[in-house]
Every structure is written in structure tokens, then in C-alpha cells.
Motif scaffolding. Structure first.
Motif, PDB file in Angstrom:
ATOM      1  N   VAL A 204       0.829  -1.207   0.000  1.00  0.00           N
ATOM      2  CA  VAL A 204       0.000   0.000   0.000  1.00  0.00           C
ATOM      3  C   VAL A 204       0.861   1.254   0.000  1.00  0.00           C
ATOM      4  N   ALA A 205       2.047   1.193   0.590  1.00  0.00           N
ATOM      5  CA  ALA A 205       2.965   2.333   0.522  1.00  0.00           C
ATOM      6  C   ALA A 205       3.399   2.585  -0.916  1.00  0.00           C
ATOM      7  N   LEU A 206       3.688   1.517  -1.658  1.00  0.00           N
ATOM      8  CA  LEU A 206       4.167   1.671  -3.031  1.00  0.00           C
ATOM      9  C   LEU A 206       3.115   2.276  -3.952  1.00  0.00           C
ATOM     10  N   ILE A 207       1.853   2.002  -3.708  1.00  0.00           N
ATOM     11  CA  ILE A 207       0.831   2.527  -4.621  1.00  0.00           C
ATOM     12  C   ILE A 207       0.182   3.810  -4.124  1.00  0.00           C
ATOM     13  N   ARG A 208       0.385   4.153  -2.827  1.00  0.00           N
ATOM     14  CA  ARG A 208      -0.367   5.280  -2.293  1.00  0.00           C
ATOM     15  C   ARG A 208       0.434   6.292  -1.478  1.00  0.00           C
ATOM     16  N   ASP A 209       1.586   5.927  -0.933  1.00  0.00           N
ATOM     17  CA  ASP A 209       2.231   6.820   0.031  1.00  0.00           C
ATOM     18  C   ASP A 209       3.746   6.628   0.010  1.00  0.00           C
ATOM     19  N   GLY A 210       4.408   7.447  -0.817  1.00  0.00           N
ATOM     20  CA  GLY A 210       5.855   7.344  -0.925  1.00  0.00           C
ATOM     21  C   GLY A 210       6.562   7.643   0.385  1.00  0.00           C
ATOM     22  N   ALA A 211       6.003   8.557   1.181  1.00  0.00           N
ATOM     23  CA  ALA A 211       6.618   8.886   2.471  1.00  0.00           C
ATOM     24  C   ALA A 211       6.574   7.683   3.412  1.00  0.00           C
ATOM     25  N   PHE A 212       5.489   6.932   3.355  1.00  0.00           N
ATOM     26  CA  PHE A 212       5.392   5.729   4.186  1.00  0.00           C
ATOM     27  C   PHE A 212       6.405   4.693   3.722  1.00  0.00           C
TER      28      PHE A 212
END
Length: 387
Positions: A204-212
């Protein structure tokens, strides 16, 4: 001919609570959830517990009964907590679901009663299906006990079991009444039960939240040793991103063909089936993520080097990024590539696969170049250190 267009909307909302000690005698989380609409009523509750959870925590049944006795003015525990086989066993056909529903009938569980499921994602899927289809919907409270169920499946709106050799063929979209994520259950898990759920955070970080994703990179060592602070933040942030996608993505019941939260999953689902589920879901997802990241680079969508960052995080977390079944073939070709057809059939309509065009940015494609994907398999094999 006369046509009347019927139209109405239904608003869904349910709390997702992050806490510890849900069955501590002075913890009112469960009591407050059950009594929120009818505070003066004594509410009937039927509890199902994953056998893996009860084995790891033999005192749990007694804790639940003591808790119910303490709060007897609100809770009526209609039977001792019922232990059910967890994992993929509970999802093999409808037998377990029907057995649960027989117990609901036996104990007079109606639409004002509650069915509580305590366990991993597979058990939550099966109990959720049983509750959703009994009396056309019984209030269902999920208490996820694995990383994967606390940060992903447990906060979603899907229930289902496998049927006709198809994963989640028989199921419903039915939101739970509430979700209680008790971190105490996570701490008691063995490493192989903790690690797979972290793959969903990477996804989910890879598709939605680069900071995460950057946080995951910086926290890889802490997560690999299951540091409590890092794990609890990872679970909460991952759950928040999944909840945002479901609630704000415009398609919570997946009427369309796009399923961005299934990035890396077409191959993962296929690998699970090909390995007869000896691969945990999250272990298969980690491989699927690495494979689709490699393909994204080969397809010119993702900058070269980004896939190396992704592999480094997954390997640093302790995942293996290779399985021999990626190369398995039948008379009509690659068994892995055949999984694309199954994925499309499950979605309906045109093939839609989420790939990457940047860290934190997913992109939907409707065609996969099979020879290029097989090249991605070969390159993943060499980069994952496989022999």
C-alpha cells in the motif's frame, strides 16, 4: 412499457479501534461498542476463536468468560467461546460456514445479536460470511489477531471462502459492525506469523504513500526484529491507507475492474494455489510485489533502480523473493501466466492490473505482455539470489 428507476443510498460506517488488552476486566472497548445503540439492553454474543489463537493463548476462553461475567448487565455470552480451525482449512468450501450458522440457530442469534470472530484473516473471512448470510446479516465484530488481518483484510468489507478451486469464489461485501485491533495478540505470534503482514504495508505504501515507503526503508531493521513501536505504527498506518482507499476510492464493493489494493496479488494468488497454500499469503504477496516491480521497469513505467529499492526492503524484512513454481509449466504454457486469466475472471470485464510508475504511485494497465513478464521472472530469479 413503463420503467421506474429505483435509487437509494446506504451509508456505512464502523469504528476501527487500536488498543491493548481488549478482555482486561476494566477495558470497556467491547462493552461500549455493543451497547452504543441500545445502552439498556443485554446483548447476546456468540464468539468464535481461531484454533491457532487458542493454542497460543490457552487462557483466552477463560478470559472471555470472566470478562462477560464482569459485564453481565450488557453482555450475554450464549456459549463458551467456540474454537474453529483457522488458516485456509476454514475456507475450504462451505462446511465450516454452515456449522457456524447451525450454532447461530441453536443459540437464537438474531439481527440484534452479535457474532464475534477472534483470529486471522481466513477465520474472519469465514465467520464474516456466516454472519452476513444468516438472517440476511447479523452484526459482526472482528478482533484480528495477525499483522495481515489487523493492517489489511480485517479493516475491509469483504468476506468469503474458496469454492470450485477458486479463491474467495463464494462471498459477500458486508462491512463489519466494528473492528478491534488489540496489539497484545501480535506480540504472542511466532516470527513467520508476524512477517507476512508487513508485505501488505509495503504494497500500500508503493501505490499510495511514498513517504510511508521511505519510513519502511528507514525502519527495515526494526521491523525485521519486530520492534513493538515500529510494528504498531506500521499496522496503524497501513490500516489507515487501506481504509482510505475503501472509503474514498469510489468503489468499495468493487463493481468496476480496478482493484489497486491488489497490487502484486495476481501472481500471489496463483502462487498460493500452485503451492497448495504452503506459502503464506503475505509471503506470496512479497514475491508478487517484487515481480510486478521488475515488470514495471521492463515495461518502461518505473525508473530503473526503484525496483532495487523495493527488493532491498523486502529482503531486509526477511522475505524470500523466489519460488520454483514461478517457472512451472503445463502443456499449454506457464502456469503463472495462466493466473492472469483467473485474475481477470475473478474481476469480470477487462483485465486490470496495478503496476508502478513511481514509488507511491500506482498505475492501472489492461494488458500484460506475457513474454516480458516471463523475462521479469528470469530477472527476479537472478536478482533474488535463487539457484
Amino acid at each position: 412499457m413503463a420503467v421506474r428507476q429505483q435509487s437509494f443510498s446506504v451509508e456505512y460506517q464502523f469504528p476501527v479501534i487500536f488498543c491493548r488488552g481488549v478482555f482486561d476486566l476494566d477495558n470497556r472497548v467491547l462493552v461500549d461498542i455493543v451497547s452504543q445503540f441500545e445502552p439498556r439492553r443485554r446483548h447476546r454474543i456468540l464468539v468464535f476463536v481461531d484454533n491457532g489463537v487458542s493454542s497460543a493463548r490457552p487462557s483466552l476462553s477463560g478470559e472471555i468468560m470472566t470478562f462477560a461475567e464482569r459485564h453481565a448487565h450488557t453482555l450475554e455470552l450464549v456459549a463458551q467461546p467456540i474454537t474453529v480451525s483457522g488458516g485456509e482449512t476454514v475456507k475450504r468450501g462451505l462446511d465450516a460456514v454452515i456449522d457456524m450458522q447451525k450454532l447461530m440457530v441453536e443459540h437464537h442469534i438474531d439481527r440484534h445479536s452479535y457474532v464475534v470472530a477472534i483470529g486471522g484473516g481466513a477465520l474472519l473471512d469465514a465467520v464474516g460470511l456466516a454472519a452476513a448470510t444468516a438472517h440476511r446479516g447479523i452484526r459482526h465484530i472482528r478482533i484480528p489477531t495477525t499483522v495481515l488481518s489487523q493492517n489489511d483484510s480485517g479493516v475491509g468489507v469483504k468476506n468469503g471462502v474458496n469454492l470450485f478451486e477458486s479463491k474467495n469464489f463464494f462471498g459477500t461485501f458486508a462491512p463489519p459492525f466494528a473492528v478491534i485491533n488489540d496489539y497484545d495478540f501480535i506480540e504472542s505470534l511466532p516470527p513467520r506469523e508476524k512477517r507476512p503482514g508487513i508485505a501488505e504495508a509495503v504494497k500500500v505504501a508503493l501505490i499510495r504513500d511514498g513517504a510511508f515507503f521511505s519510513w519502511l526503508e528507514a525502519s527495515t531493521a526494526n521491523l525485521a526484529r519486530f520492534d513493538a513501536d515500529a510494528m504498531s505504527y506500521m499496522i496503524r498506518r497501513c490500516a489507515e491507507l487501506h481504509m482510505h482507499q475503501i472509503g474514498k476510492g469510489g468503489d468499495p464493493f468493487e463493481r468496476g475492474t480496478a482493484r489497486p489494493l491488489d497490487f502484486g496479488h495476481w501472481a500471489a494468488h496463483r502462487l498460493e494455489l500452485l503451492t497448495d497454500f504452503s506459502l503464506r499469503h503475505g509471503e506470496a504477496v512479497a514475491i508478487g510485489i517484487a515481480l510486478d516491480a521488475q515488470y514495471s521497469v521492463l515495461a518502461g513505467l518505473l525508473d530503473a533502480g526503484a525496483n532495487a529499492r523495493i527488493r532491498a526492503v523486502l529482503l531486509g524484512l526477511g522475505f524470500s523473493l523466489w519460488h520454483p513454481m514461478l517457472e512451472a509449466e503445463a502443456e499449454n504454457g506457464s502456469l503463472l501466466i495462466q493466473g492472469l486469466r483467473d485474475f481477470q475472471e475473478h474481476l469480470g470485464g477487462e483485465l486490470t492490473v496495478t503496476l508502478l510508475e513511481g514509488i507511491g504511485t500506482g498505475v492501472e494497465v489492461h494488458e500484460i505482455d506475457a513474454p516480458l513478464m516471463l523475462r521479469a521472472v528470469d530477472e527476479l530469479k537472478s536478482r533474488a539470489g535463487a539457484k
